[in-house]
Design a protein around this motif. Structure first.
Motif, PDB file in Angstrom:
ATOM      1  N   LEU A 208      77.799  53.379  39.159  1.00 63.32           N
ATOM      2  CA  LEU A 208      78.229  54.710  39.599  1.00 63.32           C
ATOM      3  C   LEU A 208      79.648  54.658  40.154  1.00 63.32           C
ATOM      4  O   LEU A 208      80.465  55.542  39.881  1.00 63.32           O
ATOM      5  CB  LEU A 208      77.263  55.245  40.655  1.00 63.32           C
ATOM      6  CG  LEU A 208      75.832  55.523  40.186  1.00 63.32           C
ATOM      7  CD1 LEU A 208      74.980  55.980  41.359  1.00 63.32           C
ATOM      8  CD2 LEU A 208      75.810  56.558  39.077  1.00 63.32           C
ATOM      9  N   GLU A 209      79.933  53.623  40.933  1.00 69.16           N
ATOM     10  CA  GLU A 209      81.273  53.467  41.480  1.00 69.16           C
ATOM     11  C   GLU A 209      82.308  53.339  40.360  1.00 69.16           C
ATOM     12  O   GLU A 209      83.384  53.964  40.405  1.00 69.16           O
ATOM     13  CB  GLU A 209      81.327  52.238  42.378  1.00 69.16           C
ATOM     14  CG  GLU A 209      82.698  51.962  42.979  1.00 69.16           C
ATOM     15  CD  GLU A 209      82.715  50.688  43.788  1.00 69.16           C
ATOM     16  OE1 GLU A 209      82.972  50.766  44.995  1.00 69.16           O
ATOM     17  OE2 GLU A 209      82.467  49.607  43.205  1.00 69.16           O
ATOM     18  N   SER A 210      81.980  52.551  39.340  1.00 66.26           N
ATOM     19  CA  SER A 210      82.901  52.367  38.220  1.00 66.26           C
ATOM     20  C   SER A 210      83.147  53.688  37.484  1.00 66.26           C
ATOM     21  O   SER A 210      84.288  54.008  37.116  1.00 66.26           O
ATOM     22  CB  SER A 210      82.334  51.317  37.264  1.00 66.26           C
ATOM     23  OG  SER A 210      83.148  51.186  36.116  1.00 66.26           O
ATOM     24  N   ALA A 211      82.073  54.465  37.287  1.00 59.12           N
ATOM     25  CA  ALA A 211      82.225  55.745  36.593  1.00 59.12           C
ATOM     26  C   ALA A 211      83.082  56.715  37.395  1.00 59.12           C
ATOM     27  O   ALA A 211      83.898  57.460  36.823  1.00 59.12           O
ATOM     28  CB  ALA A 211      80.845  56.347  36.318  1.00 59.12           C
ATOM     29  N   MET A 212      82.932  56.706  38.716  1.00 63.51           N
ATOM     30  CA  MET A 212      83.768  57.591  39.533  1.00 63.51           C
ATOM     31  C   MET A 212      85.199  57.092  39.588  1.00 63.51           C
ATOM     32  O   MET A 212      86.142  57.892  39.561  1.00 63.51           O
ATOM     33  CB  MET A 212      83.165  57.722  40.936  1.00 63.51           C
ATOM     34  CG  MET A 212      81.918  58.608  40.965  1.00 63.51           C
ATOM     35  SD  MET A 212      81.311  59.040  42.620  1.00 63.51           S
ATOM     36  CE  MET A 212      80.369  57.568  43.015  1.00 63.51           C
ATOM     37  N   ALA A 213      85.385  55.794  39.644  1.00 65.28           N
ATOM     38  CA  ALA A 213      86.745  55.244  39.689  1.00 65.28           C
ATOM     39  C   ALA A 213      87.521  55.554  38.419  1.00 65.28           C
ATOM     40  O   ALA A 213      88.739  55.783  38.452  1.00 65.28           O
ATOM     41  CB  ALA A 213      86.688  53.736  39.915  1.00 65.28           C
ATOM     42  N   SER A 214      86.821  55.590  37.281  1.00 66.17           N
ATOM     43  CA  SER A 214      87.485  55.847  36.004  1.00 66.17           C
ATOM     44  C   SER A 214      87.684  57.336  35.734  1.00 66.17           C
ATOM     45  O   SER A 214      88.339  57.709  34.750  1.00 66.17           O
ATOM     46  CB  SER A 214      86.665  55.241  34.868  1.00 66.17           C
ATOM     47  OG  SER A 214      85.445  55.951  34.697  1.00 66.17           O
ATOM     48  N   GLY A 215      87.110  58.188  36.579  1.00 66.03           N
ATOM     49  CA  GLY A 215      87.221  59.628  36.380  1.00 66.03           C
ATOM     50  C   GLY A 215      86.159  60.206  35.470  1.00 66.03           C
ATOM     51  O   GLY A 215      86.172  61.407  35.181  1.00 66.03           O
ATOM     52  N   ARG A 216      85.227  59.381  34.970  1.00 70.98           N
ATOM     53  CA  ARG A 216      84.159  59.886  34.102  1.00 70.98           C
ATOM     54  C   ARG A 216      83.069  60.615  34.876  1.00 70.98           C
ATOM     55  O   ARG A 216      82.234  61.299  34.285  1.00 70.98           O
ATOM     56  CB  ARG A 216      83.536  58.727  33.319  1.00 70.98           C
ATOM     57  CG  ARG A 216      84.486  58.059  32.336  1.00 70.98           C
ATOM     58  CD  ARG A 216      83.776  56.996  31.521  1.00 70.98           C
ATOM     59  NE  ARG A 216      83.308  55.895  32.353  1.00 70.98           N
ATOM     60  CZ  ARG A 216      82.048  55.531  32.468  1.00 70.98           C
ATOM     61  NH1 ARG A 216      81.101  56.210  31.825  1.00 70.98           N
ATOM     62  NH2 ARG A 216      81.692  54.514  33.221  1.00 70.98           N
ATOM     63  N   LEU A 217      83.074  60.455  36.187  1.00 74.29           N
ATOM     64  CA  LEU A 217      82.034  61.038  37.030  1.00 74.29           C
ATOM     65  C   LEU A 217      82.645  61.418  38.356  1.00 74.29           C
ATOM     66  O   LEU A 217      83.582  60.763  38.840  1.00 74.29           O
ATOM     67  CB  LEU A 217      80.909  60.005  37.247  1.00 74.29           C
ATOM     68  CG  LEU A 217      79.743  60.409  38.143  1.00 74.29           C
ATOM     69  CD1 LEU A 217      78.926  61.527  37.501  1.00 74.29           C
ATOM     70  CD2 LEU A 217      78.849  59.199  38.433  1.00 74.29           C
ATOM     71  N   THR A 218      82.150  62.484  38.945  1.00 71.36           N
ATOM     72  CA  THR A 218      82.546  62.853  40.302  1.00 71.36           C
ATOM     73  C   THR A 218      81.314  62.848  41.197  1.00 71.36           C
ATOM     74  O   THR A 218      80.183  62.995  40.730  1.00 71.36           O
ATOM     75  CB  THR A 218      83.182  64.251  40.353  1.00 71.36           C
ATOM     76  OG1 THR A 218      82.192  65.227  39.973  1.00 71.36           O
ATOM     77  CG2 THR A 218      84.396  64.345  39.444  1.00 71.36           C
ATOM     78  N   SER A 219      81.567  62.703  42.472  1.00 70.97           N
ATOM     79  CA  SER A 219      80.459  62.781  43.420  1.00 70.97           C
ATOM     80  C   SER A 219      79.832  64.166  43.395  1.00 70.97           C
ATOM     81  O   SER A 219      78.613  64.303  43.548  1.00 70.97           O
ATOM     82  CB  SER A 219      80.957  62.457  44.833  1.00 70.97           C
ATOM     83  OG  SER A 219      79.921  62.594  45.773  1.00 70.97           O
ATOM     84  N   ALA A 220      80.645  65.197  43.163  1.00 73.53           N
ATOM     85  CA  ALA A 220      80.121  66.566  43.125  1.00 73.53           C
ATOM     86  C   ALA A 220      79.098  66.713  41.995  1.00 73.53           C
ATOM     87  O   ALA A 220      78.029  67.310  42.182  1.00 73.53           O
ATOM     88  CB  ALA A 220      81.256  67.563  42.950  1.00 73.53           C
ATOM     89  N   ARG A 221      79.411  66.175  40.808  1.00 76.25           N
ATOM     90  CA  ARG A 221      78.474  66.285  39.681  1.00 76.25           C
ATOM     91  C   ARG A 221      77.227  65.445  39.923  1.00 76.25           C
ATOM     92  O   ARG A 221      76.108  65.847  39.601  1.00 76.25           O
ATOM     93  CB  ARG A 221      79.147  65.849  38.384  1.00 76.25           C
ATOM     94  CG  ARG A 221      80.193  66.863  37.875  1.00 76.25           C
ATOM     95  CD  ARG A 221      80.666  66.523  36.470  1.00 76.25           C
ATOM     96  NE  ARG A 221      79.549  66.510  35.535  1.00 76.25           N
ATOM     97  CZ  ARG A 221      79.148  65.421  34.857  1.00 76.25           C
ATOM     98  NH1 ARG A 221      79.767  64.272  34.995  1.00 76.25           N
ATOM     99  NH2 ARG A 221      78.130  65.494  34.019  1.00 76.25           N
ATOM    100  N   LEU A 222      77.421  64.269  40.501  1.00 76.57           N
ATOM    101  CA  LEU A 222      76.281  63.398  40.777  1.00 76.57           C
ATOM    102  C   LEU A 222      75.357  64.047  41.808  1.00 76.57           C
ATOM    103  O   LEU A 222      74.130  64.073  41.636  1.00 76.57           O
ATOM    104  CB  LEU A 222      76.792  62.051  41.291  1.00 76.57           C
ATOM    105  CG  LEU A 222      75.741  60.964  41.526  1.00 76.57           C
ATOM    106  CD1 LEU A 222      75.060  60.581  40.222  1.00 76.57           C
ATOM    107  CD2 LEU A 222      76.390  59.732  42.180  1.00 76.57           C
ATOM    108  N   THR A 223      75.943  64.594  42.854  1.00 75.29           N
ATOM    109  CA  THR A 223      75.145  65.244  43.899  1.00 75.29           C
ATOM    110  C   THR A 223      74.435  66.472  43.344  1.00 75.29           C
ATOM    111  O   THR A 223      73.250  66.711  43.653  1.00 75.29           O
ATOM    112  CB  THR A 223      76.043  65.612  45.082  1.00 75.29           C
ATOM    113  OG1 THR A 223      76.643  64.412  45.611  1.00 75.29           O
ATOM    114  CG2 THR A 223      75.267  66.317  46.183  1.00 75.29           C
ATOM    115  N   ALA A 224      75.111  67.247  42.519  1.00 71.42           N
ATOM    116  CA  ALA A 224      74.485  68.432  41.918  1.00 71.42           C
ATOM    117  C   ALA A 224      73.331  68.029  41.004  1.00 71.42           C
ATOM    118  O   ALA A 224      72.294  68.717  40.962  1.00 71.42           O
ATOM    119  CB  ALA A 224      75.522  69.233  41.137  1.00 71.42           C
ATOM    120  N   PHE A 225      73.500  66.920  40.278  1.00 69.54           N
ATOM    121  CA  PHE A 225      72.406  66.453  39.418  1.00 69.54           C
ATOM    122  C   PHE A 225      71.161  66.165  40.247  1.00 69.54           C
ATOM    123  O   PHE A 225      70.049  66.605  39.903  1.00 69.54           O
ATOM    124  CB  PHE A 225      72.825  65.194  38.656  1.00 69.54           C
ATOM    125  CG  PHE A 225      71.713  64.592  37.839  1.00 69.54           C
ATOM    126  CD1 PHE A 225      71.517  64.979  36.525  1.00 69.54           C
ATOM    127  CD2 PHE A 225      70.843  63.656  38.397  1.00 69.54           C
ATOM    128  CE1 PHE A 225      70.468  64.443  35.776  1.00 69.54           C
ATOM    129  CE2 PHE A 225      69.792  63.119  37.655  1.00 69.54           C
ATOM    130  CZ  PHE A 225      69.609  63.515  36.343  1.00 69.54           C
TER     131      PHE A 225
END
Length: 501
Positions: free
Chosen positions: A13-30
């Motif tokens: 998850l950290e790697s996906a957020m660091a690369s811009g493929r994921l945000t905490s907002a999208r993860l939290t909403a999921f």
């Protein structure tokens, strides 16, 4: 690339957020959406924090501004509803008596925030951490009802950290925090097919957590993997001046990542707890030992913990007195709203019996009240001394005498069918000795047993190490988890998040 949130670890998850493929907002909403969809059938989550989306957005802003990511940056975390996360949500311990209680944030919640975590909400628990009646059913509270095992909803999720375990197993969160006095992290973790870590007593602060006993209570991580448990424990561990038992923790820091180690030459003492009581457990444990032996582990089989039964009897005598002392102190602490003493709580339950006691009573509360919390009483002092002395003697003799890296034991039997009011049908438990002694104890998924309806009930294997050797135990547990088959997933809808959606 899509993210399978049943399998992606915190590093992923950290790697996906660091690369811009994921945000905490999208993860939290999921996770918020998944809770709304699945939790009405599971009963794992009692409340979602109304500020969760803003917490996630703030994490994304920090990342976008180039701030170095912290240990849990942007990671949603659910916490058991016996620890305060501040004024946004009540802290009830599962009881309507505390329905309006919003005490100051617990130290553990502050440390999660300081590590960048998103405090997503609160999980259900066995009311008062399963310390009101010997006839209680794990996972039930007046506030949250019954938490159900996602692998088989008619069966127990175990307790008292039932909601935390189910939430991780069902992919309602990547991380949850549980608490344990004796078995309340490791049993629900094992029965729901996840990792649960009860750290050495004193590793994690208890300030702001509704207590049973200062002599045994601790919080700990509940996660999908040992690596994730290590990361979370590193974030929440440390000295808290308000909790003197943590004074030694600074000398024993928990590594963020478990050290890489194989199993060759590792010495494991086999504790065959209640062998023969559960053939399914015996078979799964035997298969686990064979896998570990095949990877080079040296099994000292068996090792004995001869004082277990006597220590367990003394433990309950001690806990009843300690509960009276410690719950009175908590109920009178700043910000706690509700009954001001155990006596008032007992009276509250009597007056609200239709809500609080529809299935069982409060005989443990009444027994505790009769002790007046007198920890100078000779019977109490003898019981606590007996429990600690026997438990530490047994574990230290096994670990040192056989030059063991850890004691290994089955964590649980298959989950039993719930019958409210009939009590818990424990066939075996390996938690008591480590719980009383204050030693670290971790469970990892280790096979399963048929549920009779075409499904599989998870089982766990426990590793118990020396006090303050949490880092070594985590490294060993990671190697064990790597050697064993993948954990059993519950029959729920997939938890897949498009990383670039």
């Amino acid at each position: 690339m899509d993210l399978d949130l049943h399998r992606t670890d915190l590093a992923g998850l950290e790697s996906a957020m660091a690369s811009g493929r994921l945000t905490s907002a999208r993860l939290t909403a999921f996770y918020t959406d998944r809770i709304a969809t699945l939790d009405p059938q599971l009963g794992a989550v009692v409340a979602v924090d109304p500020t969760a989306a803003e917490q996630a957005a703030a994490s994304d802003r920090r990342r976008a501004a180039g701030e170095p990511p912290r240990l849990l940056e942007g990671i949603p975390v659910l916490v058991k509803d016996n620890m305060s996360t501040g004024p946004q949500l009540p802290t009830t311990a599962g009881s309507t008596a505390l329905a309006r209680s919003r005490p100051p944030e617990a130290t553990i919640a502050t440390r999660l925030r300081e590590a960048g975590a998103v405090l997503l909400g609160k999980t259900n628990l066995s009311e008062w951490s399963n310390f009101r009646s010997v006839r209680s059913s794990s996972g039930w509270s007046a506030v949250g009802g019954l938490t159900r095992n996602p692998h088989s909803p008619e069966r127990t999720a175990c307790g008292s950290s039932a909601g935390s375990a189910v939430a991780v197993a069902a992919a309602l969160t990547p991380v949850a925090i549980g608490t344990e006095t004796d078995g309340s992290i490791v049993c629900p973790a094992a029965m729901n097919g996840i990792v649960g870590m009860k750290p050495t007593l004193g590793t994690v602060s208890r300030t702001g957590i509704v207590p049973i006993s200062a002599e045994q209570d601790t919080a700990g991580p509940m996660t999908r993997s040992v690596a994730d448990a290590a990361r979370v424990l590193a974030a929440i561990a440390g000295h808290d001046p308000a909790d003197p038992v943590t004074a030694e923790s600074a000398a024993h820091p928990v590594p963020v990542r478990p050290a890489d180690r194989g199993l060759a030459g590792v010495r494991l003492g086999v504790f065959r707890v209640a062998e023969g009581a559960s053939p399914e457990t015996d078979a799964a444990f035997a298969a686990t030992l064979e896998v570990l032996r095949g990877h080079g582990a040296v099994l000292v089989d068996p090792v004995e913990l001869p004082g277990t039964a006597q220590a367990a009897g003394a433990e309950l005598t001690a806990l009843v007195t300690e509960f009276a002392r410690d719950i009175d102190s908590y109920l009178r602490s700043p910000g706690v709203t509700g009954p001001g003493s155990l006596a008032e709580l007992v009276d509250y339950n009597r007056r609200h019996a239709e809500v609080e006691m529809p299935h069982w009573g409060q005989e443990l509360f009444e027994a505790a009240l009769a002790t007046r919390g007198d920890t100078d009483d000779e019977e109490y002092l003898a019981a606590r001394e007996t429990a600690i002395t026997l438990s530490r003697r047994d574990l230290d003799a096994a670990l040192t005498g056989h030059r063991l890296d850890a004691v290994i034991a089955p964590t649980n039997s298959p989950a039993w069918r719930v019958e409210l009011g009939a009590g818990d049908d424990f066939v075996l438990s390996s938690s008591a000795t480590a719980a009383v002694a204050g030693h670290p104890h971790i469970t990892v998924p280790a096979g399963g047993a048929p549920d009779g309806d075409g499904g599989t009930l998870p089982l766990g294997v426990s590793l118990i190490g020396p006090r303050w050797a949490d880092g070594d135990l985590l490294a060993l547990a990671a190697a064990v988890q790597d050697a064993l088959p993948e954990r059993i997933l519950p029959p729920l809808p997939p938890a897949v998040l498009p990383a670039d959606g």
